[in-house]
Motif scaffolding. Structure first.
Motif, PDB file in Angstrom:
ATOM      1  N   LYS A 243      57.409  28.180 -36.913  1.00 23.80           N
ATOM      2  CA  LYS A 243      57.259  29.423 -36.147  1.00 23.80           C
ATOM      3  C   LYS A 243      55.929  30.258 -37.515  1.00 23.80           C
ATOM      4  N   GLY A 244      55.906  29.957 -38.858  1.00 23.06           N
ATOM      5  CA  GLY A 244      54.590  30.108 -39.335  1.00 23.06           C
ATOM      6  C   GLY A 244      53.587  29.889 -38.546  1.00 23.06           C
ATOM      7  N   THR A 245      53.133  28.673 -38.394  1.00 26.90           N
ATOM      8  CA  THR A 245      52.237  28.201 -37.618  1.00 26.90           C
ATOM      9  C   THR A 245      51.600  29.211 -36.032  1.00 26.90           C
ATOM     10  N   ALA A 246      52.599  29.353 -35.321  1.00 30.72           N
ATOM     11  CA  ALA A 246      52.783  29.682 -33.681  1.00 30.72           C
ATOM     12  C   ALA A 246      52.088  32.020 -34.735  1.00 30.72           C
ATOM     13  N   GLU A 260      39.055  33.331 -47.565  1.00 32.39           N
ATOM     14  CA  GLU A 260      39.487  33.810 -48.838  1.00 32.39           C
ATOM     15  C   GLU A 260      41.249  34.678 -49.026  1.00 32.39           C
ATOM     16  N   GLU A 261      40.982  34.996 -46.992  1.00 33.48           N
ATOM     17  CA  GLU A 261      42.599  36.389 -46.988  1.00 33.48           C
ATOM     18  C   GLU A 261      43.238  34.439 -46.882  1.00 33.48           C
ATOM     19  N   ILE A 262      43.279  33.579 -46.164  1.00 39.18           N
ATOM     20  CA  ILE A 262      43.486  31.846 -46.332  1.00 39.18           C
ATOM     21  C   ILE A 262      44.344  32.054 -47.816  1.00 39.18           C
ATOM     22  N   ALA A 263      43.375  31.753 -48.058  1.00 32.11           N
ATOM     23  CA  ALA A 263      43.026  31.001 -49.620  1.00 32.11           C
ATOM     24  C   ALA A 263      44.170  32.173 -50.937  1.00 32.11           C
ATOM     25  N   ALA A 264      44.676  33.288 -50.148  1.00 31.72           N
ATOM     26  CA  ALA A 264      45.230  34.540 -50.830  1.00 31.72           C
ATOM     27  C   ALA A 264      46.853  34.218 -50.515  1.00 31.72           C
ATOM     28  N   LEU A 265      46.862  33.974 -49.153  1.00 29.69           N
ATOM     29  CA  LEU A 265      48.164  33.247 -49.290  1.00 29.69           C
ATOM     30  C   LEU A 265      49.947  33.336 -49.605  1.00 29.69           C
ATOM     31  N   PRO A 266      49.175  32.261 -50.256  1.00 31.39           N
ATOM     32  CA  PRO A 266      50.234  32.036 -51.267  1.00 31.39           C
ATOM     33  C   PRO A 266      50.851  33.156 -52.723  1.00 31.39           C
ATOM     34  N   LYS A 296      71.861  45.368 -48.115  1.00 31.06           N
ATOM     35  CA  LYS A 296      70.700  43.848 -47.385  1.00 31.06           C
ATOM     36  C   LYS A 296      70.325  42.760 -49.635  1.00 31.06           C
ATOM     37  N   ASP A 297      70.812  41.666 -49.348  1.00 31.40           N
ATOM     38  CA  ASP A 297      70.905  40.874 -50.086  1.00 31.40           C
ATOM     39  C   ASP A 297      69.679  40.493 -50.432  1.00 31.40           C
ATOM     40  N   PRO A 298      70.039  40.970 -52.022  1.00 33.46           N
ATOM     41  CA  PRO A 298      68.054  40.476 -52.731  1.00 33.46           C
ATOM     42  C   PRO A 298      67.928  39.060 -52.939  1.00 33.46           C
ATOM     43  N   LEU A 299      68.352  38.253 -53.174  1.00 35.37           N
ATOM     44  CA  LEU A 299      68.969  36.593 -53.564  1.00 35.37           C
ATOM     45  C   LEU A 299      67.830  36.180 -52.141  1.00 35.37           C
ATOM     46  N   GLU A 300      68.329  36.664 -51.130  1.00 36.84           N
ATOM     47  CA  GLU A 300      67.319  35.725 -50.034  1.00 36.84           C
ATOM     48  C   GLU A 300      65.611  35.583 -50.555  1.00 36.84           C
ATOM     49  N   TYR A 301      65.520  37.428 -51.299  1.00 40.73           N
ATOM     50  CA  TYR A 301      63.677  37.326 -51.395  1.00 40.73           C
ATOM     51  C   TYR A 301      63.459  36.272 -52.293  1.00 40.73           C
ATOM     52  N   LEU A 302      64.783  36.772 -53.425  1.00 40.50           N
ATOM     53  CA  LEU A 302      64.392  35.385 -54.725  1.00 40.50           C
ATOM     54  C   LEU A 302      64.082  34.335 -53.920  1.00 40.50           C
ATOM     55  N   ARG A 303      65.059  34.036 -52.962  1.00 45.13           N
ATOM     56  CA  ARG A 303      64.258  32.375 -52.429  1.00 45.13           C
ATOM     57  C   ARG A 303      63.343  32.281 -52.186  1.00 45.13           C
ATOM     58  N   LYS A 304      62.418  33.505 -50.895  1.00 48.22           N
ATOM     59  CA  LYS A 304      61.459  33.548 -50.720  1.00 48.22           C
ATOM     60  C   LYS A 304      60.517  33.409 -52.196  1.00 48.22           C
ATOM     61  N   LEU A 305      60.255  34.017 -52.998  1.00 47.72           N
ATOM     62  CA  LEU A 305      59.980  33.684 -53.900  1.00 47.72           C
ATOM     63  C   LEU A 305      59.424  32.578 -54.528  1.00 47.72           C
ATOM     64  N   ARG A 306      60.199  32.379 -54.309  1.00 47.13           N
ATOM     65  CA  ARG A 306      60.733  30.979 -55.511  1.00 47.13           C
ATOM     66  C   ARG A 306      59.857  29.540 -54.533  1.00 47.13           C
ATOM     67  N   PHE A 307      60.124  29.656 -53.282  1.00 49.43           N
ATOM     68  CA  PHE A 307      59.851  29.183 -52.322  1.00 49.43           C
ATOM     69  C   PHE A 307      58.049  29.674 -52.499  1.00 49.43           C
ATOM     70  N   HIS A 308      57.214  30.482 -52.638  1.00 52.57           N
ATOM     71  CA  HIS A 308      55.974  30.309 -52.588  1.00 52.57           C
ATOM     72  C   HIS A 308      55.174  29.720 -53.859  1.00 52.57           C
ATOM     73  N   PRO A 314      47.842  26.622 -48.692  1.00 52.77           N
ATOM     74  CA  PRO A 314      47.439  27.363 -47.918  1.00 52.77           C
ATOM     75  C   PRO A 314      48.147  27.001 -46.510  1.00 52.77           C
ATOM     76  N   ALA A 315      47.807  25.721 -46.914  1.00 56.45           N
ATOM     77  CA  ALA A 315      48.030  24.343 -45.490  1.00 56.45           C
ATOM     78  C   ALA A 315      50.211  24.917 -45.294  1.00 56.45           C
ATOM     79  N   GLU A 316      50.537  24.850 -46.435  1.00 52.69           N
ATOM     80  CA  GLU A 316      51.906  24.465 -46.039  1.00 52.69           C
ATOM     81  C   GLU A 316      52.444  26.259 -44.739  1.00 52.69           C
ATOM     82  N   TYR A 317      51.648  26.780 -45.146  1.00 48.97           N
ATOM     83  CA  TYR A 317      52.451  27.993 -44.296  1.00 48.97           C
ATOM     84  C   TYR A 317      52.531  27.745 -42.909  1.00 48.97           C
TER      85      TYR A 317
END
Ligand SMILES: Nc1ncnc2c1ncn2[C@@H]1O[C@H](COP(=O)(O)OP(=O)(O)O)[C@@H](O)[C@H]1O
Ligand SMILES: N[C@@H](CCOP(=O)(O)O)C(=O)O
Length: 321
Positions: A243-246, A260-266, A296-308, A314-317
């Motif tokens: 999905k990220g690639t798409a 520069e934008e790509i490098a800043a994605l994380p 809405k569940d705040p912890l969903e975004y805490l998990r995403k934050l921990r992923f990033h 940035p290739a991981e996106y």
């Protein structure tokens, strides 16, 4: 359900006399949304959306939001148009709230978006960024670094109720972001809340974007990071690189990202995950019992934050080479 303010039928009928909108046939509160009170109106002319602007919307910002919809629609982006009153104003007042009528957009939001939809969203986001150039009004992002800190200060004392250790984790995240936030990247008008519930599809065809009430001037790539967060994670918390690639290919088919934008994605993605964590946390702790809104569940975004936080490239996106 987001209906914070009730309306009386007689008041609504009176409100409608200010518009060339036909006579009222029916109206009902809309069972979606978080920020404002929305009603679907059927009139003798056309279906319309009535929005009563609530707590997080500053009245002074409404000309920006409503004017932006006009600007984008005039440049070919599919989005709702505010209906002018007979006196030309776009804004009225109902039940003590600022209120506007906007055109009804056909389509439905996708409960289970697939990669092909993410590609369309990426493309539409870039189209919006391009179309936003030349919009003369400005609105700084109230929910960027300073706004996050202010929001955090309101929740900080109770954060460990939600998850032990949260106070320390978020304090150090805020410090990190303040030091690492990118400067000098391309900026412009961003949507800033382009979640699945704000993108309508007819079949697999994207039919339009709604809900411009967080739109502001900020880094364009920050908006991309918001979409990666909102569209490219699965329910189990895993990032979906397909999905990220798409999403990124769709975006870059209209507006290529700079290196520069790509490098800043994380870093940008950490920031956008934190931003939605903080508003959700605040709402979680403060929304009064009985309000007709699904929190809405705040912890969903805490998990995403921990992923990033553990992304090393940035290739991981899912950037294709
Ligand atoms: N212009 C529109 N056309 C059709 N439906 C709309 C329109 N604007 C809002 N809605 C409906 O109202 C819901 C909530 O709108 P939204 O702008 O996301 O509210 P909020 O700002 O409160 O989050 C949407 O999910 C959609 O069902
Ligand atoms: N997208 C935000 C909440 C804002 O709600 P919306 O209905 O305006 O999209 C979130 O998911 O936290």
């Amino acid at each position: 359900m987001a209906v914070y303010t009730d309306i009386a039928e007689d008041d609504l009928k009176w409100f409608l006399t200010e518009y060339d909108a036909g006579s009222l046939l029916s109206y009902k509160g809309i069972a979606e949304g978080v920020e404002n009170s929305n009603f679907l109106l059927h009139t003798s002319k056309e279906p319309l959306i009535l929005t009563l602007y609530e707590k997080r919307v500053e009245k002074g910002d409404l000309p920006f939001f409503l004017g932006l919809m006009q600007h984008l629609a005039a440049r070919g982006l599919s989005c709702p148009l505010p209906l002018p009153r007979r006196d030309g104003a776009l804004l009225g007042s109902l039940s003590g709230r600022p209120a506007a009528l906007i055109s009804f957009l056909e389509g439905m939001w996708l409960r289970k978006p697939e990669a092909k939809h993410c590609r369309e969203v990426g493309r539409a986001l870039a189209q919006m960024h391009v179309a936003g150039a030349g919009f003369e009004l400005k609105r700084p992002n109230a929910l960027s670094l300073d706004g996050w800190r202010t929001l955090w200060e309101k929740s900080e004392a109770r954060a460990d109720e939600v998850e032990p250790g949260l106070q320390d984790e978020i304090r150090s995240e805020l410090d990190f972001l303040a030091a690492a936030w990118p400067k000098g990247l391309p900026a412009g008008v961003i949507h800033a809340d382009l979640f699945p519930d704000n993108v309508f599809f007819l079949g697999d065809q994207l039919s339009g974007l709604i809900d411009f009430y967080f739109a502001c001037n900020d880094l364009l790539a920050y908006d991309v990071s918001i979409c990666l967060n909102a569209w490219c994670f699965e329910k189990d918390g895993a990032y979906n690189i397909t999905k990220g690639t798409a999403m990124l290919e769709g975006y870059q088919s209209v507006r290529p990202l700079s290196s520069e934008e790509i490098a800043a994605l994380p870093v940008l993605s950490r920031g956008s995950a934190l931003r939605f964590f903080l508003t959700r946390l605040y709402d979680w702790l403060t929304t009064p019992e009985g309000a007709m809104v699904t929190k809405k569940d705040p912890l969903e975004y805490l998990r995403k934050l921990r992923f990033h936080r553990q992304v090393v490239s940035p290739a991981e996106y899912g950037l294709s080479q």
